[in-house]
Design a protein around this motif. Sequence first.
Motif, PDB file in Angstrom:
ATOM      1  N   SER A 158       0.764  -1.596   0.239  1.00 25.34           N
ATOM      2  CA  SER A 158      -0.353   0.018   0.139  1.00 25.34           C
ATOM      3  C   SER A 158       1.078   1.540   0.097  1.00 25.34           C
ATOM      4  N   TYR A 406      -5.776   3.360  -0.886  1.00 23.12           N
ATOM      5  CA  TYR A 406      -4.803   2.261  -1.020  1.00 23.12           C
ATOM      6  C   TYR A 406      -4.648   0.664   0.030  1.00 23.12           C
ATOM      7  N   PHE A 407      -4.008   0.509   1.418  1.00 23.91           N
ATOM      8  CA  PHE A 407      -4.604  -0.221   2.224  1.00 23.91           C
ATOM      9  C   PHE A 407      -5.916  -1.369   1.529  1.00 23.91           C
TER      10      PHE A 407
END
Length: 423
Positions: A158, A406-407
């Motif tokens: 991420s 993003y994670f």
Amino acid sequence: PKPPSVPTTVLTSSMATTLPAASPSSPMMDASGSGLQPRREEHHAAVWAHLNANKIGISNQLLRSAHRTLRSLHGNNLDAGELRNYAYYDFYGALRSMVEEGYAVPMMAGGGEQFADADAPGRQQQQPLVARNVFYLGDLAGEDAAAVGLINVATFLSQAMAESIAAGSCDEINEDVVDGSLPASNSCGQFGRSYQDMTCSDDEKFMECDVYSDMEMGANPNGRPVAPFFCASTERFPFTGSADYIAGRAPVDAPVPNQNGRTDVEGCCWWGRGTISTRGVCQYGKLNYYLGARAAEEGRPARYPNIDFCVSPQAICSPQRQDSSIEWVSGLFRWIDDVQSYVSYNGDGGVEWSYVQKLHEFVAGGMTDGLFIHSVSSIVTQGCYNAPCPGYRGEQMTDAGVRWSYFLQVLEALGLPVKALQS
């Protein structure tokens, strides 16, 4: 000293200039790998199986995402052929190597392990004594070892998305607008930082790179109407202007200062490179000390014995297909050295914040605590777990929400159905 180079065209002000870029034409990957014998633990197999089962999602949803998102963002202004092609097998091979082999760490006395003598196959060297640092895939004794390992991988990915993959570039992109322009001198440092002044602490200062005024190199093309970073002496370029068109203004062919007032690019070869941006003379020096030519010169196992990252930092972003693992290995090295090993102490000497401890707590809590990802993002971008950090100009991180997104995107690509995806 100047690095081996091939020409590349870099725009500065309103003119095109040929500058050298450190892009050797021959493979730089050491055929013998790290020189350390692989160590495999039982629960590693579950992690490798899970990653390989989701390799299509990782490739399409993560590693190739820049080609899709940037095309919709920039339209005809994007040259998709210049975007970095991140590949699953480069990621997987580098990760597995840094888990099973890692990198050698010299020890002052006692302990350590032997390693193969490159000059006499089959013989074991006795000195120097070394330990090794590896990418953490969980504690063998823990019931949730594989889960912890996968979330460490997901957290790394991420941050790599935010640092490089989503931008489709191995090199840092010029993005710090100053008074309506993008200064070409941002290669010296963006957002108030000076990369050549990002030195090591006193106990690690012997590792950092020296700054040479006559170093010249250029970043790779990035597909955007923004000139790649470059560095060169003031003898070659007494000043630098703007890097592109901003808000309808024409490029400025006159000195344009960055936030620190720099209007030149002398000694400014230390911009971010790799999946988790390596930047500054300390980070490049440590990479060279542990994995590069300096390790080999001092008789320690070296993954890249023929690369001096202090002379050829652009080697991380080599365009040669044979070298495509370097951007991953350098990112994983920085993760191990800066993030995974991060511990902050309070005034009484007790542990205030430990990455490995918080990682275990995060997994046990169902991966829903966004504060953990926020703290990790702070370590990656500013060097402490609770931004704003000392020496960083600015306040709280501006992209904390993006990095959390993003994670979640990485968790989905890895096929990890956790509560965070429904929250």
